[in-house]
Design an enzyme around this catalytic site. Structure first.
Site, PDB file in Angstrom:
ATOM      1  N   TYR A  32       0.877  -1.183   0.000  1.00 55.68           N
ATOM      2  CA  TYR A  32       0.000   0.000   0.000  1.00 55.68           C
ATOM      3  C   TYR A  32       0.906   1.223   0.000  1.00 55.68           C
ATOM      4  O   TYR A  32       1.517   1.554   1.017  1.00 55.68           O
ATOM      5  CB  TYR A  32      -0.899  -0.029   1.233  1.00 55.68           C
ATOM      6  N   GLU A  33       0.978   1.894  -1.140  1.00 59.10           N
ATOM      7  CA  GLU A  33       1.949   2.976  -1.291  1.00 59.10           C
ATOM      8  C   GLU A  33       1.392   4.232  -1.937  1.00 59.10           C
ATOM      9  O   GLU A  33       2.103   5.224  -2.108  1.00 59.10           O
ATOM     10  CB  GLU A  33       3.152   2.479  -2.100  1.00 59.10           C
TER      11      GLU A  33
END
Length: 321
Positions: free
Chosen positions: A102-103
């Site tokens: 999750y970036e």
């Protein structure tokens, strides 16, 4: 956070972007583990092949789901986790914990909402696998998370010496992505080139030796599905047929071929990726039991404007169009 140490186990992370990989040569180059992209909106086209060949070469394998900006709700996060779990099962399980990558987040999603989305995914994949998952992110994005430091951290910082700072409750990393294959640190041999891979590849290390990595993880058992056979009644106009379905972890699944007959759509199944397509659209939540492919009844029937009714006492599902 802790410093990089000599002797840390070295690893890579890959996806279809790396093309064909000679995993035997990868293993010979001093790589101990590999995180392999499993899913985003669908299964990665190289996931099954990479997982099987990397395991055969003796590497510890992990899998990650890339949570893209289309996921903006708890429901979406849980759905993504279920697709991820299906892919893990199709690959025969994994050694390392499952990873949420999750970036980045969609415009309008606040930090608190990002935390809720991440937590929903992490809790769901832990429920499904029985394994405590890992969170992967960047220093520039980690500030979106609050209260998630109980999950191990895989952090990206492309540097030869500069380790990630403590942030948002994390004071150490389990895995560090220190290079994208072009910038950042190098392997212990002084290069960023990994044998068996034609182009650049992300480089990682575990916070410990290979022996410690194998002792900590080894092959992790994926929680077995609870499967109960069910009765299915198919009604199409005045026509009625009987069949069998399955209840998997309290979710109804029906044989895809039976629904093909009911709705008259075209079904294809890829035996390698374990992905079924209906009228050319992939169905990620398929389950292969024996030689029969089952799909989640509710999602599929809704897509074709059908109706269903479930009687829990008799374990009977009625599907009607």
């Amino acid at each position: 956070m802790q410093n990089r140490r000599s002797g840390n186990a070295q690893g890579i992370d890959v996806s279809h972007h790396q093309g064909n990989i000679n995993w035997s040569n990868v293993a010979k180059s001093g790589i101990s583990f590999a995180f392999i992209k499993a899913t985003q909106n669908r299964i990665d086209t190289k996931f099954i092949e990479n997982a099987l060949k990397a395991r055969a070469a003796g590497l510890l394998i992990g899998a990650y789901h890339y949570l893209d900006e289309s996921v903006t709700t708890v429901v979406g996060a849980k759905s993504a986790a279920n697709k991820f779990f299906t892919a893990i099962q199709a690959a025969g399980g994994i050694d390392l914990p499952p990873v949420l990558d999750y970036e980045s987040k969609a415009s309008g999603i606040s930090a608190s909402q990002a935390t809720v989305i991440a937590k929903a995914f992490l809790e769901e994949i832990q429920r499904l696998t029985g394994m405590t998952p890992i969170l992967y992110t960047y220093p520039s994005f980690i500030g979106n998370f609050t209260g998630l430091s109980k999950y191990p951290l895989w952090i990206a910082r492309y540097s030869a010496t500069r380790v990630p700072e403590s942030a948002q409750g994390w004071i150490e990393w389990d895995f560090w992505q220190y290079s994208d294959g072009t910038d950042g640190g190098t392997l212990p041999n002084g290069t960023r080139k990994v044998q068996g891979i034609a182009g650049p590849v992300d480089l990682n290390e575990f916070n410990g030796t290979e022996a410690q990595l194998r002792a900590k993880y080894g092959k992790q058992p994926v929680k077995e599905n609870k499967i109960v056979q069910t009765n299915v009644t198919y009604i199409y106009g005045k026509e009625k047929a009987q069949g069998k379905g399955v209840l998997i972890n309290n979710i109804n699944y029906v044989p895809i071929r039976e629904l093909e007959k009911l709705f008259g759509f075209q079904v294809k199944f890829d035996a390698i990726t374990k992905v079924a397509t209906i009228n050319g659209k992939p169905i990620m939540d398929g389950q292969l039991i024996g030689s029969i492919t089952y799909v989640q009844a509710k999602v599929l029937v809704k897509a074709f404007n059908g109706e269903l009714d479930w009687n829990n006492d008799t374990k009977t599902l009625t599907i009607q169009k």
